[in-house]
Every structure is written in structure tokens, then in C-alpha cells.
Write a protein that holds these residues in place. Structure first.
Motif, PDB file in Angstrom:
ATOM      1  N   TRP A  24       0.903  -1.401  -0.088  1.00 31.83           N
ATOM      2  CA  TRP A  24       0.017  -0.008  -0.127  1.00 31.83           C
ATOM      3  C   TRP A  24       0.979   0.968   0.001  1.00 31.83           C
ATOM      4  O   TRP A  24       0.505   2.040  -0.788  1.00 31.83           O
ATOM      5  N   TYR A  25       1.868   1.365   0.983  1.00 34.89           N
ATOM      6  CA  TYR A  25       2.608   2.582   1.012  1.00 34.89           C
ATOM      7  C   TYR A  25       4.109   2.395   0.294  1.00 34.89           C
ATOM      8  O   TYR A  25       4.671   3.148   0.492  1.00 34.89           O
ATOM      9  N   PHE A  29       0.850   3.458  -3.429  1.00 37.54           N
ATOM     10  CA  PHE A  29       0.525   4.861  -2.980  1.00 37.54           C
ATOM     11  C   PHE A  29       1.675   5.617  -2.431  1.00 37.54           C
ATOM     12  O   PHE A  29       1.249   6.616  -1.953  1.00 37.54           O
ATOM     13  N   LYS A  30       3.022   5.162  -2.602  1.00 36.13           N
ATOM     14  CA  LYS A  30       4.106   5.844  -1.783  1.00 36.13           C
ATOM     15  C   LYS A  30       4.240   7.339  -2.386  1.00 36.13           C
ATOM     16  O   LYS A  30       4.259   8.127  -1.662  1.00 36.13           O
ATOM     17  N   TRP A  33       1.297   9.360  -1.129  1.00 34.43           N
ATOM     18  CA  TRP A  33       1.252   9.537   0.117  1.00 34.43           C
ATOM     19  C   TRP A  33       2.228  10.532   0.775  1.00 34.43           C
ATOM     20  O   TRP A  33       1.925  11.344   1.485  1.00 34.43           O
ATOM     21  N   GLU A  36       1.473  14.115  -0.340  1.00 37.36           N
ATOM     22  CA  GLU A  36       0.371  14.439   0.683  1.00 37.36           C
ATOM     23  C   GLU A  36       0.599  14.713   2.211  1.00 37.36           C
ATOM     24  O   GLU A  36       0.253  15.571   2.725  1.00 37.36           O
ATOM     25  N   LYS A 107      -7.244  13.356  -0.181  1.00 38.62           N
ATOM     26  CA  LYS A 107      -6.506  12.232  -0.909  1.00 38.62           C
ATOM     27  C   LYS A 107      -5.621  11.371   0.413  1.00 38.62           C
ATOM     28  O   LYS A 107      -5.669  10.367   0.285  1.00 38.62           O
ATOM     29  N   LEU A 108      -5.182  12.146   1.310  1.00 39.70           N
ATOM     30  CA  LEU A 108      -4.207  11.611   2.314  1.00 39.70           C
ATOM     31  C   LEU A 108      -5.316  10.890   3.156  1.00 39.70           C
ATOM     32  O   LEU A 108      -5.004   9.458   3.418  1.00 39.70           O
ATOM     33  N   ILE A 111      -6.164   7.360   1.236  1.00 41.45           N
ATOM     34  CA  ILE A 111      -5.129   6.339   1.142  1.00 41.45           C
ATOM     35  C   ILE A 111      -5.007   5.817   2.466  1.00 41.45           C
ATOM     36  O   ILE A 111      -4.823   4.415   2.698  1.00 41.45           O
ATOM     37  N   ASP A 112      -4.715   6.662   3.497  1.00 37.18           N
ATOM     38  CA  ASP A 112      -4.659   6.193   5.020  1.00 37.18           C
ATOM     39  C   ASP A 112      -6.016   5.258   5.347  1.00 37.18           C
ATOM     40  O   ASP A 112      -6.024   4.352   5.924  1.00 37.18           O
ATOM     41  N   TYR A 115      -6.365   1.915   3.651  1.00 42.54           N
ATOM     42  CA  TYR A 115      -5.426   0.839   4.151  1.00 42.54           C
ATOM     43  C   TYR A 115      -6.021   0.269   5.140  1.00 42.54           C
ATOM     44  O   TYR A 115      -5.917  -0.883   5.460  1.00 42.54           O
TER      45      TYR A 115
END
Length: 131
Positions: A24-25, A29-30, A33, A36, A107-108, A111-112, A115
Motif C-alpha cells: 500500500w505504502y 501509493f508511496k 502518500w 500529501e 487524498k491523504l 489513502i490512510d 489502508y
């Protein structure tokens, strides 16, 4: 609430959060992420051992307590449902409150929050299937 914990299933669920986090990270999405979150994508975190130790303890505690939410008769499908509800409505929405006040980006949050939704779905599927 079950009194006998399946520690092997709990450890597998804990490990799944690290595999998911790595994907994920990492490749998924690194870049987004880091952008952001205002983090240099090429910089290793300070005290990397402490970061990973904290993450594993938190994941283990989450998986352990989550396992007590599932009835002993739970299946993978039941676990999926409970994991989705916990991930979306408890974790992601709690992040949403904090991110709104901290003026973090949508967006952040996605993503978080995303997850953790997938993390708890994995917990539920693993723990339910192993039950």
C-alpha cells in the motif's frame, strides 16, 4: 466474546498488515502518500526500528482485540463484514475527524483510511476462516 484466542491466526493477521502496508505504502501509493503527507519519499524514517516495533505492537494488539469481536462460529464472510465495518466506520471515520481539523487532504485521508479498511477486512477474513 471468545475466551480462547487462536494465536496462530492472530499472528497471521498481524503479518498481513505488514504485507499490505508494504504494498500500500510502497508501489501502490508511496509517491502520492509522501506528497500529501509532506514527506521526502527517499528519506528513511528516523528511528526506523522504533517505527516498525511500534507498528507491530499496534497491529498485534488490534488483531488480538479484533479477534474477540468475532463469534466463535464466524466464517471468512462474517469476518469480511465485521472487518469492513470496523475499518470504515470506526477507523477511517475517526481519521476523517482528525484530518478535517488538521486540514489534511482528502487524498491523504483516502489513502490512510483505505489502508485500514483493507487491513481490518484482512484481519476478519483470516480470523474468520481460521476460526
Amino acid at each position: 466474546m471468545p475466551t480462547d484466542l487462536n494465536w496462530l491466526a492472530i499472528l497471521a493477521a498481524t503479518a498481513s498488515s505488514f504485507v499490505l502496508g508494504g504494498l500500500w505504502y510502497g508501489p501502490l501509493f508511496k509517491k502520492a502518500w509522501c506528497r500529501e503527507a509532506g514527506i521526502d519519499p527517499d528519506a528513511a524514517p528516523q528511528h526506523q526500528g522504533r517505527v516498525f516495533a511500534t507498528a507491530i505492537v499496534c497491529a498485534l494488539l488490534s488483531a488480538t482485540v479484533f479477534s474477540t469481536l468475532l463469534p466463535t462460529t464466524a466464517t471468512a464472510v462474517d469476518g469480511f463484514g465485521v472487518g469492513f465495518v470496523v475499518g470504515l466506520f470506526f477507523v477511517a471515520m475517526s481519521f476523517g475527524i482528525n484530518y478535517a481539523f488538521a486540514q489534511r487532504s482528502l487524498k491523504l485521508w483516502m489513502i490512510d483510511g483505505g489502508y485500514h479498511i483493507v487491513q481490518f477486512v484482512l484481519f476478519g477474513v483470516i480470523l474468520g476462516a481460521w476460526g
